[in-house]
Design a protein around this motif. Structure first.
Motif, PDB file in Angstrom:
ATOM      1  N   GLU A   1       0.830  -1.217   0.000  1.00 59.43           N
ATOM      2  CA  GLU A   1       0.000   0.000   0.000  1.00 59.43           C
ATOM      3  C   GLU A   1       0.862   1.263   0.000  1.00 59.43           C
ATOM      4  OE1 GLU A   1      -4.067  -1.419   2.376  1.00 59.43           O
ATOM      5  OE2 GLU A   1      -2.372  -0.579   3.486  1.00 59.43           O
ATOM      6  N   GLN A   2       1.922   1.221   0.818  1.00 58.76           N
ATOM      7  CA  GLN A   2       2.784   2.412   0.929  1.00 58.76           C
ATOM      8  C   GLN A   2       3.887   2.440  -0.132  1.00 58.76           C
ATOM      9  OE1 GLN A   2       4.023   1.979   5.014  1.00 58.76           O
ATOM     10  NE2 GLN A   2       1.881   1.855   5.669  1.00 58.76           N
ATOM     11  N   GLN A   3       3.852   1.459  -1.048  1.00 57.58           N
ATOM     12  CA  GLN A   3       4.865   1.366  -2.109  1.00 57.58           C
ATOM     13  C   GLN A   3       6.275   1.429  -1.524  1.00 57.58           C
ATOM     14  OE1 GLN A   3       3.817   4.350  -5.052  1.00 57.58           O
ATOM     15  NE2 GLN A   3       2.006   3.181  -5.669  1.00 57.58           N
ATOM     16  N   ASP A   4       6.488   0.671  -0.453  1.00 55.45           N
ATOM     17  CA  ASP A   4       7.790   0.663   0.212  1.00 55.45           C
ATOM     18  C   ASP A   4       8.732  -0.239  -0.580  1.00 55.45           C
ATOM     19  OD1 ASP A   4      10.006   0.320   1.834  1.00 55.45           O
ATOM     20  OD2 ASP A   4       8.831   0.248   3.681  1.00 55.45           O
ATOM     21  N   SER A   5       9.332   0.349  -1.622  1.00 55.15           N
ATOM     22  CA  SER A   5      10.070  -0.487  -2.573  1.00 55.15           C
ATOM     23  C   SER A   5      11.301  -1.126  -1.937  1.00 55.15           C
ATOM     24  CB  SER A   5      10.444   0.308  -3.821  1.00 55.15           C
ATOM     25  OG  SER A   5      11.117   1.471  -3.477  1.00 55.15           O
ATOM     26  N   GLU A   6      11.903  -0.442  -0.982  1.00 55.74           N
ATOM     27  CA  GLU A   6      13.100  -1.017  -0.364  1.00 55.74           C
ATOM     28  C   GLU A   6      12.751  -2.269   0.443  1.00 55.74           C
ATOM     29  OE1 GLU A   6      16.617   0.797   2.419  1.00 55.74           O
ATOM     30  OE2 GLU A   6      15.468   2.209   1.162  1.00 55.74           O
ATOM     31  N   ALA A   7      11.728  -2.151   1.279  1.00 56.94           N
ATOM     32  CA  ALA A   7      11.334  -3.302   2.102  1.00 56.94           C
ATOM     33  C   ALA A   7      10.842  -4.458   1.227  1.00 56.94           C
ATOM     34  CB  ALA A   7      10.236  -2.893   3.089  1.00 56.94           C
ATOM     35  N   LEU A   8      10.095  -4.136   0.171  1.00 52.02           N
ATOM     36  CA  LEU A   8       9.610  -5.194  -0.714  1.00 52.02           C
ATOM     37  C   LEU A   8      10.768  -5.882  -1.423  1.00 52.02           C
ATOM     38  CD1 LEU A   8       6.465  -3.395  -2.175  1.00 52.02           C
ATOM     39  CD2 LEU A   8       6.439  -5.463  -0.747  1.00 52.02           C
ATOM     40  N   TYR A   9      11.726  -5.075  -1.882  1.00 56.41           N
ATOM     41  CA  TYR A   9      12.888  -5.669  -2.557  1.00 56.41           C
ATOM     42  C   TYR A   9      13.612  -6.630  -1.611  1.00 56.41           C
ATOM     43  CZ  TYR A   9      17.175  -6.529  -4.955  1.00 56.41           C
ATOM     44  OH  TYR A   9      18.223  -7.174  -5.566  1.00 56.41           O
TER      45      TYR A   9
END
Lengths: 289, 289
Positions: free
Chosen positions: B264-272
């Motif tokens: 939802e928050q587009q947290d690309s670092e955490a998702l990566y």
């Protein structure tokens, strides 16, 4: 179909390279041109007969270009559009191969101000384990679906041209709205990928079980195969299609909330119905097709 | 290993039949006997050289029997134990092939009052798409794990005998407690099966998307393969191992609760990081092995 003068593929990897190679073998363009920042990769693509020629600068890549395919990660779409925008000729058709569509359209809106009528977003549903230009395969798209999601501005002529090229490569082309596309692929592709990543990572975070992976069998191997996918690509997709993906993740989470009490209460009848219905749906729609 | 006089397999399908066929081919018993209620199936098993002989009554099935393997659904374990209990000879070793172990031990406790020292629960980790005696294959267990979960009462001699038979069939035998077994297989096998059933059924319950399955690709096919598993077997497993399965389903649901805000928050670092860690774990533990 008229033979095009020059097609440029930006990002000559598996997806872009397979498109280029197919176009070249079928003689659908006088010149199949590659554009990217990796000279070694582009030289290799020429040696492999994937492209005829390449350039490392946007100006020559776009010169005399009838159609440009952006086969780059979703996170790079906007910067690539910015790079080519000054050199686009009026007649150049712009299409892409991104797995989420609304974000590409937003990127184009940002770069172009208003959407060009020659802009036709698309998504080929194909892939394989290997990536990179070495895996490029002119038959990759045969019998695979390609979804075209025209914008309100896309001209019929541009849509037909993009459609004709994919059909020439053997693909089954479907037209739908970008929002429906993003909804459907959030459910059928993005959701299972995130679920597989989550399961592997959940088990990985339980060291008290020892190397629990050694007790897994073929079912787990298949279920989790997509958790070996490229993390950069999936980060980009998750960000690009975050609204639909988080909606479907939430739907799935809610579904588990209904399922957990059935297991806790050993409700064998309800569990049997759930499993039998799912099996019937999969056997009908996936196994038989 | 001493050659046994008579081995009886109850439930001559894929699992029981593959065990029987392997024992018979290696000459590890004078007589490989089948017991079940389906005469046609047992006659077929004789024709296919899976067993030497069969009976349809428990008394003759158990007469002179050195070892009996229960290869029946988990939901049938207790009734089968009740059926053979009056005819068991003092020396007969009782083992099984159920995918959950504590429930089989509970069934044995109920039937026998206290656990016999000749009772050795086990779980061979093998299977294939096909089921039934026609799919019985003497090489099914080669290089596959078999987990033995002795009870407090199991004698060393009985455990060694069961272990020796599985090893003779090419299996890698491991000993662990029934509770650890049920925990590990809830996580690595039962959980992914229920997750796959849930995803297929969730999509199936969204008719507003049309036949959404037609947009699925190879990733979905692999992810959902286990949702084509036998619903009766999975109902039985879900009921038999409900405590561990609902615990792991809940852990997974909680994991999704942490993941959804990242999307939802587009947290690309955490998702990566999540995707890359999961991919590395799978590549290390599943792909390379």
């Amino acid at each position: 179909m008229n033979c095009l003068n020059k097609i440029t593929v930006i990002g000559v990897g598996l997806i872009g390279g397979s498109f280029a190679k197919g176009i070249k073998q079928l003689g659908l363009a006088q010149q199949v041109h590659g554009f990217g920042h990796n000279q070694d990769n582009l030289e290799l693509a020429v040696q492999l007969n994937v492209i005829d020629s390449f350039s490392l600068d946007a100006k020559s890549a776009m010169q005399g270009c009838d159609l440009v395919l952006l086969a780059v990660p979703l996170g790079a779409m906007q910067s690539v559009l910015e790079m080519i925008q000054p050199y686009l000729e009026e007649h150049t058709i712009i299409t892409d191969a991104g797995s989420a569509k609304q974000s590409v359209i937003e990127a184009a809106t940002t770069v172009f101000g208003s959407l060009p009528e020659n802009f036709v977003p698309a998504h080929p549903i194909a892939g394989k384990e290997q990536s990179g230009v070495l895996a490029a395969d002119e038959t990759l798209y045969v019998d695979h679906r390609v979804i075209i999601t025209p914008t309100e501005k896309s001209s019929d002529a541009a849509v037909l041209q993009v459609k004709a090229l994919w059909q020439a490569l053997g693909a089954k082309v479907e037209i739908m709205s970008a929002s429906f596309h993003d909804e459907v692929f959030a459910a059928t592709s993005h959701l299972p990928h995130l679920l597989a990543f989550a399961l592997v990572e959940l088990l990985n975070e339980h060291p008290e079980l020892g190397n629990v992976f050694k007790y897994t069998a073929g079912g787990f191997r298949d279920f989790s195969r997509i958790a070996s996918s490229d993390p950069t690509m999936w980060r980009d997709i998750s960000v690009a299609n975050s609204v639909a993906i988080s909606k479907w993740l939430t739907e799935y989470r809610n579904y588990l909330d209904q399922m957990i009490p059935l297991v806790e209460q050993q409700d064998s009848e309800a569990l049997y119905t759930l499993f039998a219905t799912a099996k019937a749906a999969r056997d009908e729609h996936i196994v038989k097709r």
